[in-house]
Design a protein around this motif. Structure first.
Motif, PDB file in Angstrom:
ATOM      1  N   ARG A 107       0.853  -1.186   0.000  1.00  0.00           N
ATOM      2  CA  ARG A 107       0.000   0.000   0.000  1.00  0.00           C
ATOM      3  C   ARG A 107       0.894   1.243   0.000  1.00  0.00           C
ATOM      4  O   ARG A 107       1.636   1.497   0.952  1.00  0.00           O
ATOM      5  N   VAL A 153       2.418   1.468 -10.400  1.00  0.00           N
ATOM      6  CA  VAL A 153       1.147   0.812 -10.740  1.00  0.00           C
ATOM      7  C   VAL A 153       1.407  -0.417 -11.610  1.00  0.00           C
ATOM      8  O   VAL A 153       0.851  -1.498 -11.374  1.00  0.00           O
ATOM      9  N   GLY A 175       2.441  -3.571  -9.973  1.00  0.00           N
ATOM     10  CA  GLY A 175       1.446  -4.268  -9.170  1.00  0.00           C
ATOM     11  C   GLY A 175       1.232  -3.719  -7.777  1.00  0.00           C
ATOM     12  O   GLY A 175       0.490  -4.304  -6.985  1.00  0.00           O
ATOM     13  N   HIS A 176       1.855  -2.594  -7.469  1.00  0.00           N
ATOM     14  CA  HIS A 176       1.660  -1.995  -6.152  1.00  0.00           C
ATOM     15  C   HIS A 176       0.294  -1.309  -6.078  1.00  0.00           C
ATOM     16  O   HIS A 176      -0.227  -0.820  -7.096  1.00  0.00           O
ATOM     17  N   GLU A 177      -0.246  -1.254  -4.887  1.00  0.00           N
ATOM     18  CA  GLU A 177      -1.536  -0.604  -4.672  1.00  0.00           C
ATOM     19  C   GLU A 177      -1.293   0.853  -4.278  1.00  0.00           C
ATOM     20  O   GLU A 177      -1.046   1.154  -3.113  1.00  0.00           O
ATOM     21  N   VAL A 229      -2.665   3.887  -3.231  1.00  0.00           N
ATOM     22  CA  VAL A 229      -3.975   4.213  -2.666  1.00  0.00           C
ATOM     23  C   VAL A 229      -4.303   5.695  -2.743  1.00  0.00           C
ATOM     24  O   VAL A 229      -5.476   6.084  -2.630  1.00  0.00           O
ATOM     25  N   ILE A 285      -6.738   6.707  -9.588  1.00  0.00           N
ATOM     26  CA  ILE A 285      -6.174   6.850  -8.238  1.00  0.00           C
ATOM     27  C   ILE A 285      -6.713   8.126  -7.602  1.00  0.00           C
ATOM     28  O   ILE A 285      -6.685   9.196  -8.233  1.00  0.00           O
ATOM     29  N   TYR A 334      -5.168   6.411   5.335  1.00  0.00           N
ATOM     30  CA  TYR A 334      -4.922   5.488   4.224  1.00  0.00           C
ATOM     31  C   TYR A 334      -4.003   4.336   4.627  1.00  0.00           C
ATOM     32  O   TYR A 334      -3.782   3.412   3.834  1.00  0.00           O
TER      33      TYR A 334
END
Length: 310
Positions: free
Chosen positions: A2, A20, A23-25, A27, A57, A77
């Motif tokens: 995250r 992105v 594969g990272h989120e 937030v 996003i 977050y």
């Protein structure tokens, strides 16, 4: 992972996209407020905001990220990591300590050289042969944190501030993504910066583009490339601003005063400097389009005794 991403200009866009794509989120994207531009002062969103919205996003644009309400929002977050790339605000300790794995910064120089603003332009202005990107763990100082990873980028004789900007942005994005796994698994090595070798540079302003012909032709040529595209290197001709977009260096020396045109040929003209001659090949006169020196000379009478900068 995250991640809260913090950045503002074009330089930061590649890193956001790379996170992105890896594969990272991501937030939340935190960026500077929209700014008025042009004669009509129309509000324009920073590049990071535009990109984040395309990627779906959420975007947050605090005037001051250190304010309590901003910190509270970010804490909500629950970030594991905060990635910063040319954000434009100093981060308080409370924010630096917030993520599980801390805050890392993508800085466009080989730290500890060129801490602060405009490291890309200053590398060219100073005639450096090599620059690069450093991934660092942020602390409360200005680019003073421990270094985690570096990647060198050669500066070519043709590089401008704009072209080097693009290459460093690409390098920084890849290096950031490649470095994160070592931070997470605990194998990252955190190297303190050598304070004795540190140099700090400031923001570039329009006045930095004014050419001083008493300097050497080599230094002025670096100024021309380093300040391209903004604010550009400029002088004056008959009371009008004359931007010089491209030039070459000659070691030819005359008795003329610096700033004097001493050579006029079909496709170029030469100006005497404090050391050597500056051969101008692309210019732009106030009110006109950018053009080759050949086209400029077709429409403007320039003699070998014309003085620039008066």
């Amino acid at each position: 992972m995250r991640i809260i991403f913090m950045g503002t200009p074009d330089f930061a866009v590649g890193t956001l996209e790379a996170l992105v794509n890896a594969g990272h989120e991501v937030v939340l994207a935190v960026t500077q407020p929209d700014k008025p531009q042009g004669r009509k002062q129309i509000l324009v969103a920073p590049p990071v905001k535009q990109t984040a919205e395309k990627l779906g996003i959420p975007v947050y644009q605090p005037k001051r990220v250190r304010e309590p309400e901003a910190l509270a929002l970010l804490r909500g977050y629950e970030p594991e990591l905060i990635v910063v790339a040319a954000f434009g605000q100093i981060l308080p300790k409370e924010l630096l300590d917030m993520p599980t794995y801390g805050c890392i910064n993508v800085h466009a120089s080989l730290l500890p050289k060129y801490r602060g603003a405009a490291p890309i332009q200053w590398a060219i202005l100073n005639g450096d042969a090599v620059t690069g990107v450093t991934i660092m763990r942020m602390d409360v100082g200005l680019d003073t944190g421990d270094m985690i990873a570096k990647a060198e980028v050669a500066i070519t004789p043709e590089d401008t501030g704009g072209s080097l900007f693009d290459r460093l942005a690409e390098t920084g994005a890849k290096l950031c993504v490649d470095t994160i796994p070592s931070i997470v698994d605990g194998t990252a090595v955190y190297t303190p910066q050598d304070e004795q070798a540190a140099t700090k540079v400031g923001q570039i302003s329009k006045k930095d583009g004014l050419i001083d012909f008493t300097r050497s032709a080599a230094a002025i040529e670096c100024q021309i490339r380093g300040l391209n595209p903004w604010p550009s290197a400029y002088t004056s001709l008959a009371g009008k601003t004359l931007k010089i977009w491209s030039a070459q260096v000659s070691d030819r020396q005359t008795e003329a005063q610096p700033g004097t045109v001493v050579l006029v040929e079909k496709d170029r003209f030469g100006v005497q400097t404090g050391d050597g001659m500056l051969i101008c090949t692309e210019v732009q006169l106030e009110g006109k389009k950018r053009m080759s020196a050949a086209d400029f000379l077709l429409g403007n009478s320039l003699t070998a005794d014309t003085k620039l900068g008066e």
